[in-house]
Design an enzyme around this catalytic site. Structure first.
Site, PDB file in Angstrom:
ATOM      1  N   CYS B  86       0.872  -1.050   0.081  1.00 54.35           N
ATOM      2  CA  CYS B  86      -0.120   0.005   0.068  1.00 54.35           C
ATOM      3  C   CYS B  86       1.024   1.201   0.057  1.00 54.35           C
ATOM      4  CB  CYS B  86      -1.035   0.004   1.175  1.00 54.35           C
ATOM      5  SG  CYS B  86      -2.145   1.145   1.043  1.00 54.35           S
ATOM      6  N   HIS B 196      -3.643  -5.792   0.725  1.00 52.62           N
ATOM      7  CA  HIS B 196      -2.781  -6.066   2.156  1.00 52.62           C
ATOM      8  C   HIS B 196      -2.999  -7.682   2.377  1.00 52.62           C
ATOM      9  CE1 HIS B 196      -2.564  -1.896   3.620  1.00 52.62           C
ATOM     10  NE2 HIS B 196      -3.539  -1.616   2.701  1.00 52.62           N
ATOM     11  N   GLU B 198      -1.338  -8.992   4.612  1.00 53.15           N
ATOM     12  CA  GLU B 198      -0.949  -9.003   6.026  1.00 53.15           C
ATOM     13  C   GLU B 198      -2.372  -9.118   6.810  1.00 53.15           C
ATOM     14  OE1 GLU B 198      -0.492  -6.355   4.469  1.00 53.15           O
ATOM     15  OE2 GLU B 198      -1.030  -4.639   5.653  1.00 53.15           O
TER      16      GLU B 198
END
Lengths: 80, 227
Positions: B86, B196, B198
């Site tokens: 990002c 994302h 994660e």
């Protein structure tokens, strides 16, 4: 002391959604005949000294290294 | 296994990244503040997401010129894997570690939702856990994810198979050219992506589709599933 103005604009062919939105808002306000709007940035920079030629070179380097992203933007340097 | 997370003022996904890396490696990553000029030894350096320096000037522009990013560039030049997510992707582009630029979403809207990603190259060191063209789920949350590169650059990165993730058909959230969601450097050790991974690494997240990015690059990936 040297006063300079740097203008950063989007390159031709790079889509400018913010410019498009502004164009739409102008139309909503009744401004007809607006053929296009491109949004850019202006930086007024003050430099010490009075070496104008050297200043132009330094300002260009500032544009290359930070003020403009030359992938998408052009810049121009004007010394007052 | 050592991982490093870069911290810059205005980032807000650093804690998610630290939690994900801790869960995956069993060891908390070391964090490195923006003023540091050297990184600890690392098997992976991550530049997380957020709004570094308030997105002033351009997204990632100020962060890319911070001292710590010079250290990240030196590590990348030595072959250390670097992941930018990002805002981290924007920072890596601004730092010149990846080509192209991330521009304002064509919708002008901040998009915060889940998209589908197609693994466009499963042979990179970040994607060995995936199958070629596998479609995975991944959340996105950004205002400036519209990847752009000039025609020549685009031809080069496509020709060199450096597009790693594309938004699967119909899910491009930002107008990115060629549906590009993530690319790698010419040497293959720097990956930047807008989504994302994660945020999708534990069953409690609702899925583990993002885990493969970390397991691949850290050498923790199980044998590749059949396509």
């Amino acid at each position: 002391m040297i006063k300079a103005r740097i203008v950063v604009t989007l390159k031709n062919g790079v889509l400018d959604p913010q410019g498009k939105a502004i164009e739409g808002a102008l139309s909503n306000l009744g401004f007809s005949g607006v053929g296009g709007v491109r949004q850019g940035k202006v930086f007024d920079v003050v430099l010490d000294g009075d070496d104008k030629a050297g200043a132009k070179e330094r300002l260009s380097q500032m544009c290359e290294k930070l003020l403009a992203n030359t992938v998408i933007e052009n810049y121009s340097v004007e010394i007052a | 296994m050592n991982t490093v997370v870069v911290l810059l003022p205005g980032l807000n996904r650093d804690r998610d990244m630290i939690a994900a890396l801790t869960a995956i490696t069993g060891k908390a990553p070391k964090t490195v503040w923006q003023t540091e000029t050297a990184l600890p030894p690392a098997d992976l350096v991550v530049v997380p997401g957020g709004f570094s320096f308030g997105d002033y000037l351009r997204c990632g522009a100020i962060a890319a010129r911070s001292p710590v990013m010079r250290a990240v560039a030196e590590a990348a030049a030595k072959g250390v894997p670097v992941l930018g997510v990002c805002n981290g992707f924007q920072i890596l582009c601004e730092a010149g570690l990846l080509p192209g630029a991330l521009m304002r979403n064509t919708s002008l809207r901040f998009v915060c939702r889940e998209v589908k990603l197609s693994v466009a190259n499963a042979a990179t060191r970040f994607t060995t856990a995936y199958a070629e063209n596998q479609v995975i789920r991944c959340p996105v949350a950004h205002h400036d994810g519209n990847f752009f590169a000039d025609a020549e650059t685009l031809k080069r990165i496509e020709g060199e198979n450096r597009v790693v993730f594309r938004y699967a058909e119909g899910t491009n959230p930002n107008g990115a050219i060629n549906d590009i969601a993530g690319i790698v450097s010419a040497e293959g050790n720097v990956l930047g992506l807008m989504p994302h991974p994660e945020n999708l690494v534990e069953p409690e997240h609702g899925g583990t589709d993002g885990r493969g990015v970390f397991e691949s690059v850290l050498g923790l990936a199980p044998a590749k599933a059949a396509a």
